[in-house]
Write an enzyme that holds these catalytic residues in place. Structure first.
Site, mmCIF file in Angstrom:
data_model
loop_
_atom_site.group_PDB
_atom_site.id
_atom_site.type_symbol
_atom_site.label_atom_id
_atom_site.label_comp_id
_atom_site.label_asym_id
_atom_site.label_seq_id
_atom_site.Cartn_x
_atom_site.Cartn_y
_atom_site.Cartn_z
ATOM 1 N N ASN A 62 0.836 -1.202 0.000
ATOM 2 C CA ASN A 62 0.000 0.000 0.000
ATOM 3 C C ASN A 62 0.871 1.254 0.000
ATOM 4 O O ASN A 62 1.905 1.316 0.661
ATOM 5 C CB ASN A 62 -1.018 0.001 1.155
ATOM 6 N N GLU A 64 0.447 5.221 0.547
ATOM 7 C CA GLU A 64 -0.472 6.256 1.028
ATOM 8 C C GLU A 64 -0.016 7.644 0.589
ATOM 9 O O GLU A 64 1.055 7.821 0.002
ATOM 10 C CB GLU A 64 -0.605 6.141 2.555
ATOM 11 N N CYS A 73 -4.184 0.723 -2.472
ATOM 12 C CA CYS A 73 -3.994 -0.522 -1.721
ATOM 13 C C CYS A 73 -2.938 -1.402 -2.381
ATOM 14 O O CYS A 73 -2.695 -1.323 -3.597
ATOM 15 C CB CYS A 73 -5.296 -1.321 -1.691
ATOM 16 N N GLU A 75 -3.027 -4.580 -3.117
ATOM 17 C CA GLU A 75 -3.529 -5.485 -4.161
ATOM 18 C C GLU A 75 -3.542 -4.791 -5.527
ATOM 19 O O GLU A 75 -3.130 -5.355 -6.541
ATOM 20 C CB GLU A 75 -4.960 -5.938 -3.844
ATOM 21 N N CYS A 112 -10.444 -4.762 0.221
ATOM 22 C CA CYS A 112 -11.553 -3.810 0.158
ATOM 23 C C CYS A 112 -12.349 -4.028 -1.128
ATOM 24 O O CYS A 112 -11.909 -4.728 -2.044
ATOM 25 C CB CYS A 112 -11.021 -2.375 0.237
ATOM 26 N N CYS A 115 -10.599 -3.187 -4.482
ATOM 27 C CA CYS A 115 -9.597 -4.187 -4.893
ATOM 28 C C CYS A 115 -10.272 -5.454 -5.415
ATOM 29 O O CYS A 115 -9.809 -6.069 -6.369
ATOM 30 C CB CYS A 115 -8.666 -4.523 -3.727
HETATM 31 N N1 THU Z 1 -5.257 -1.561 2.465
HETATM 32 C C1 THU Z 1 -4.677 -2.362 1.531
HETATM 33 O O1 THU Z 1 -3.578 -2.094 1.032
HETATM 34 N N2 THU Z 1 -5.340 -3.461 1.159
HETATM 35 C C2 THU Z 1 -6.517 -3.877 1.689
HETATM 36 O O2 THU Z 1 -7.031 -4.900 1.285
HETATM 37 C C3 THU Z 1 -7.170 -3.096 2.743
HETATM 38 C C4 THU Z 1 -6.541 -1.802 3.070
HETATM 39 C C5 THU Z 1 -4.521 -0.369 2.888
HETATM 40 C C6 THU Z 1 -5.093 0.941 2.441
HETATM 41 C C7 THU Z 1 -4.514 1.873 3.480
HETATM 42 O O3 THU Z 1 -3.205 2.257 3.069
HETATM 43 C C8 THU Z 1 -4.393 1.029 4.727
HETATM 44 O O4 THU Z 1 -4.473 -0.317 4.292
HETATM 45 C C9 THU Z 1 -5.466 1.286 5.761
HETATM 46 O O5 THU Z 1 -6.722 1.221 5.212
#
Ligand code: THU
Length: 163
Positions: A62, A64, A73, A75, A112, A115
């Protein structure tokens, strides 16, 4: 009126060592990828690893951003990167793991909705199910036979063309 039941099943493993070797090494790659997460805001480190039909593994984590919704994310980072690096090559499996804070222990990393939608696109495109491997909780690993199992009634290109 008819009531239709949706059913899906998954496999649950009690340790990484119990997983088939191919999925164990994919999960270890995902774990490795989580270390590259740029997650200063959530401090939730997620790693994903995509296994392609040509045997290549593409990793993502991920990423940010100070403008929160601009981040992506793990994925989607991994799946989009694999599509760029190996266009037209089918995806066989995707593994995901997450580690909150500085903990070394993986926790559940259920993808999520966005994704799920992105991953199901490639199942639809290649007419091939993608195995999905994720932690259910500490020391529980879940293996699903397809992304569709995670996203019934997903939107796909057939609907765009009115099929
Ligand atoms: N996140 C992912 O990378 N994948 C997921 O399946 C769920 C959430 C990340 C997004 C964000 O950077 C952090 O987790 C918190 O939501």
């Amino acid at each position: 009126m008819q009531k239709i039941q949706l059913t899906s099943s998954y496999e649950e493993y009690n340790s990484l060592n119990e997983l088939p070797a191919e999925y164990k090494s994919l999960m270890l790659e995902a774990h490795d990828a989580a270390k590259t997460a740029y997650a200063p805001y959530s401090v939730f480190h997620v790693g994903a690893a995509v296994l392609l039909a040509n045997g290549k593994i593409i990793k993502g984590s991920n990423q940010e951003n100070a403008a929160y919704p601009s981040g992506l994310c793990a994925e989607r980072v991994a799946v989009f990167a694999s599509s760029v690096q190996y266009p037209g090559v089918k995806i066989k499996a995707i593994a995901v793991t997450a580690m909150p804070g500085n903990m070394e222990v993986p926790v559940m990393a259920s993808p999520c909705g966005a994704c799920r939608q992105v991953m199901v696109e490639y199942e639809h495109l290649y007419h091939q199910d993608i195995k999905f491997i994720m932690y259910g909780s500490v020391n529980k690993i879940i293996v699903l036979d397809s992304i569709k199992a995670l996203l019934p009634f997903s939107f796909n290109s057939d609907q765009l063309s009115g099929k």
